[in-house]
Design a protein around this motif. Structure first.
Motif, PDB file in Angstrom:
ATOM      1  N   GLN A 214       0.799  -1.221   0.000  1.00 12.74           N
ATOM      2  CA  GLN A 214       0.000   0.000   0.000  1.00 12.74           C
ATOM      3  C   GLN A 214       0.837   1.280   0.000  1.00 12.74           C
ATOM      4  OE1 GLN A 214      -3.312  -0.259  -0.413  1.00 12.74           O
ATOM      5  NE2 GLN A 214      -2.849  -2.445  -0.523  1.00 12.74           N
ATOM      6  N   GLY A 215       2.156   1.134  -0.015  1.00 11.90           N
ATOM      7  CA  GLY A 215       3.010   2.304   0.007  1.00 11.90           C
ATOM      8  C   GLY A 215       3.228   2.802   1.433  1.00 11.90           C
ATOM      9  N   ARG A 217       3.793   6.702   3.437  1.00 13.63           N
ATOM     10  CA  ARG A 217       3.831   8.152   3.238  1.00 13.63           C
ATOM     11  C   ARG A 217       5.207   8.737   3.513  1.00 13.63           C
ATOM     12  NH1 ARG A 217      -0.031  11.984   6.760  1.00 13.63           N
ATOM     13  NH2 ARG A 217       1.471  11.334   8.350  1.00 13.63           N
ATOM     14  N   ASN A 220       7.463   7.927   0.638  1.00  8.50           N
ATOM     15  CA  ASN A 220       7.031   8.647  -0.562  1.00  8.50           C
ATOM     16  C   ASN A 220       7.452  10.106  -0.518  1.00  8.50           C
ATOM     17  OD1 ASN A 220       5.798   6.327  -1.511  1.00  8.50           O
ATOM     18  ND2 ASN A 220       3.722   6.956  -0.952  1.00  8.50           N
ATOM     19  N   GLU A 221       7.166  10.753   0.594  1.00  9.06           N
ATOM     20  CA  GLU A 221       7.428  12.188   0.690  1.00  9.06           C
ATOM     21  C   GLU A 221       8.918  12.499   0.748  1.00  9.06           C
ATOM     22  OE1 GLU A 221       5.209  13.526   4.057  1.00  9.06           O
ATOM     23  OE2 GLU A 221       3.271  13.426   3.011  1.00  9.06           O
ATOM     24  N   HIS A 241       4.836   3.739  -5.066  1.00  4.66           N
ATOM     25  CA  HIS A 241       4.237   4.607  -4.055  1.00  4.66           C
ATOM     26  C   HIS A 241       2.933   4.079  -3.479  1.00  4.66           C
ATOM     27  CE1 HIS A 241       1.646   5.794  -7.396  1.00  4.66           C
ATOM     28  NE2 HIS A 241       2.715   6.173  -8.082  1.00  4.66           N
ATOM     29  N   LYS A 244      -3.004   3.680  -4.048  1.00  3.10           N
ATOM     30  CA  LYS A 244      -3.893   4.774  -3.662  1.00  3.10           C
ATOM     31  C   LYS A 244      -3.152   6.092  -3.458  1.00  3.10           C
ATOM     32  CE  LYS A 244      -7.246   1.695  -1.452  1.00  3.10           C
ATOM     33  NZ  LYS A 244      -7.997   1.382  -0.204  1.00  3.10           N
ATOM     34  N   ASN A 245      -1.859   6.105  -3.739  1.00  2.18           N
ATOM     35  CA  ASN A 245      -1.042   7.292  -3.515  1.00  2.18           C
ATOM     36  C   ASN A 245      -0.471   7.818  -4.831  1.00  2.18           C
ATOM     37  OD1 ASN A 245      -1.343   6.761  -0.682  1.00  2.18           O
ATOM     38  ND2 ASN A 245       0.347   5.299  -0.824  1.00  2.18           N
ATOM     39  N   THR A 246       0.035   9.011  -4.783  1.00  3.85           N
ATOM     40  CA  THR A 246       0.760   9.587  -5.916  1.00  3.85           C
ATOM     41  C   THR A 246       1.988  10.313  -5.388  1.00  3.85           C
ATOM     42  OG1 THR A 246      -0.530  11.645  -5.834  1.00  3.85           O
ATOM     43  CG2 THR A 246      -1.330   9.895  -7.312  1.00  3.85           C
ATOM     44  N   VAL A 247       2.984  10.478  -6.242  1.00  2.00           N
ATOM     45  CA  VAL A 247       4.148  11.308  -5.931  1.00  2.00           C
ATOM     46  C   VAL A 247       4.399  12.232  -7.111  1.00  2.00           C
ATOM     47  CG1 VAL A 247       5.216   9.631  -4.381  1.00  2.00           C
ATOM     48  CG2 VAL A 247       5.743   9.560  -6.814  1.00  2.00           C
TER      49      VAL A 247
END
Length: 390
Positions: A214-215, A217, A220-221, A241, A244-247
């Motif tokens: 699920q990645g 945060r 990712n950040e 990522h 359900k996430n984007t970068v």
């Protein structure tokens, strides 16, 4: 050589490891190993309708049977008082599956699918004998299901020493079963193919980033935020990522590709493409990364019981990676430390060698052979099977 049960038919093995990928992947690795040892062995996976096994198991070509889930509440509440009733229902369903597939042995990997399977096997008689149980514990600290099952299991195996099951009898340390594509992975020989597959630079040092299915945060950040520094240093990135996430990495012009994807469906090629990985420290992740011989920066989840830190500590102490607190993994940390890590080729090679030495590429085969031995040695005359004493 064909493994046969007491009737002369091919063995029937039930693997119980539903819920999360950390339970399912070792089960599937052992299922694959059983078929490599003897293609006639019948393998049935036990799971629930709410777990990832509903997708993973059929995709891997194995038979899946579903039983009601019995998650154990972490806090006292009304759910706690319904556990006995739900457990009885789940054990009955598991016993029905064991009877229908004429199971010769149950291999459990923990989680809320395993406990009903252990109890059903203990109570179920086939030809006047109970069904033997083999347990594998992947985590550095054993869960409730395996602690209960280990009290009467015929054989107990674990990823590392000190999982908490030793007080219940002898435990064989074999590592964590990983899928065959990783156990046999030659990263150097596969690198060109892997980088072409993902659209990465063929020559640039490459960072792999993922935080589980699920990645994560923090990962990712911090990594996407350091895209400019990484690109300026000539570093390519493969970043999973989470679906359900984007970068939004802002790489400088002319930098090696920063490839961002929701999910990696070819982890073998992802490991082969990379020179360094930043990842969480789930038991399965640590097992796959170390078996692949990939240098790692492990970032344990900041909550829970500290299990992920325990998972990563042995390989880190062996020199195969670094251990960084979640709060410490900032954009500045990535920008300052990752380019230096990737620039030191000799240090990376030392880390790779240490990780590979720590990894257990033959764990799936070891668990599969233990189950076959227990099944074949469990005699109908009531004598104790070879291996673990009761």
């Amino acid at each position: 050589m064909t493994a046969e049960n007491q009737t002369g038919a091919a063995l029937s093995v039930v693997v119980a490891g539903g819920g999360t990928a950390g339970h399912i992947e070792p089960a599937m690795a052992v299922a694959d190993a059983l078929h490599r040892i003897d293609p006639t062995i019948r393998v049935t996976a036990l799971g629930t309708a709410r777990g990832l096994e509903t997708t993973i198991v059929p995709d891997r070509g194995h038979d899946l049977r579903l039983i009601p889930p019995v998650p154990l509440p972490r806090k006292v509440g009304t759910d706690l008082f319904t556990v006995p009733t739900r457990l009885v229902s789940s054990v009955r369903s598991a016993a029905t599956v064991l009877r229908e597939v004429r199971a010769d042995v149950v291999i459990g990997f923990g989680g809320y699918v395993s406990l009903p399977a252990y109890l059903a096997a203990r109570a179920h008689l086939r030809g006047g004998r109970r069904i033997p149980v083999v347990i594998h514990e992947a985590n550095a600290s054993a869960g409730i299901a395996n602690k209960v099952g280990a009290r009467f299991a015929d054989r107990v195996l674990a990823a590392v020493a000190g999982s908490g099951l030793e007080a219940r009898g002898s435990v064989d340390v074999v590592g964590i079963p990983v899928r065959g594509s990783l156990a046999a992975l030659d990263r150097a020989a596969t690198r060109s193919q892997a980088r072409n597959y993902f659209g990465l630079s063929a020559e640039a040092p490459t960072l792999l980033v993922f935080g589980g299915s699920q990645g994560a945060r923090t990962l990712n950040e911090s990594v996407a935020g350091a895209a400019e520094a990484l690109g300026t240093a000539g570093i390519g990135v493969l970043h999973a990522h989470g679906p359900k996430n984007t970068v939004s990495p802002d790489s400088p012009a002319g930098a090696p590709p920063y490839v961002a994807v929701g999910y990696l469906n070819r982890m073998d090629l992802a490991y082969a493409a990379a020179d360094l990985v930043i990842c969480r420290a789930g038991a399965m992740t640590v097992a796959e990364v170390s078996a692949s011989g990939l240098p790692a920066v492990y970032v344990p989840l900041p909550h829970g019981n500290g299990e992920q830190r325990l998972n990563a500590r042995p390989v880190v102490e062996a020199g195969g990676g670094l251990l960084i607190d979640d709060a410490e993994l900032t954009t500045d940390w990535v920008a300052e430390n990752v380019p230096a890590l990737l620039a030191d080729r000799s240090a990376l090679q030392r880390m790779s060698t240490a990780a590979a030495a720590f990894g257990h590429r033959d764990a799936a085969t070891a668990v599969a052979r233990a189950a076959i031995e227990v099944a074949e040695g469990h005699r109908p005359d009531g004598r104790r099977p070879r291996g673990r004493s009761r």
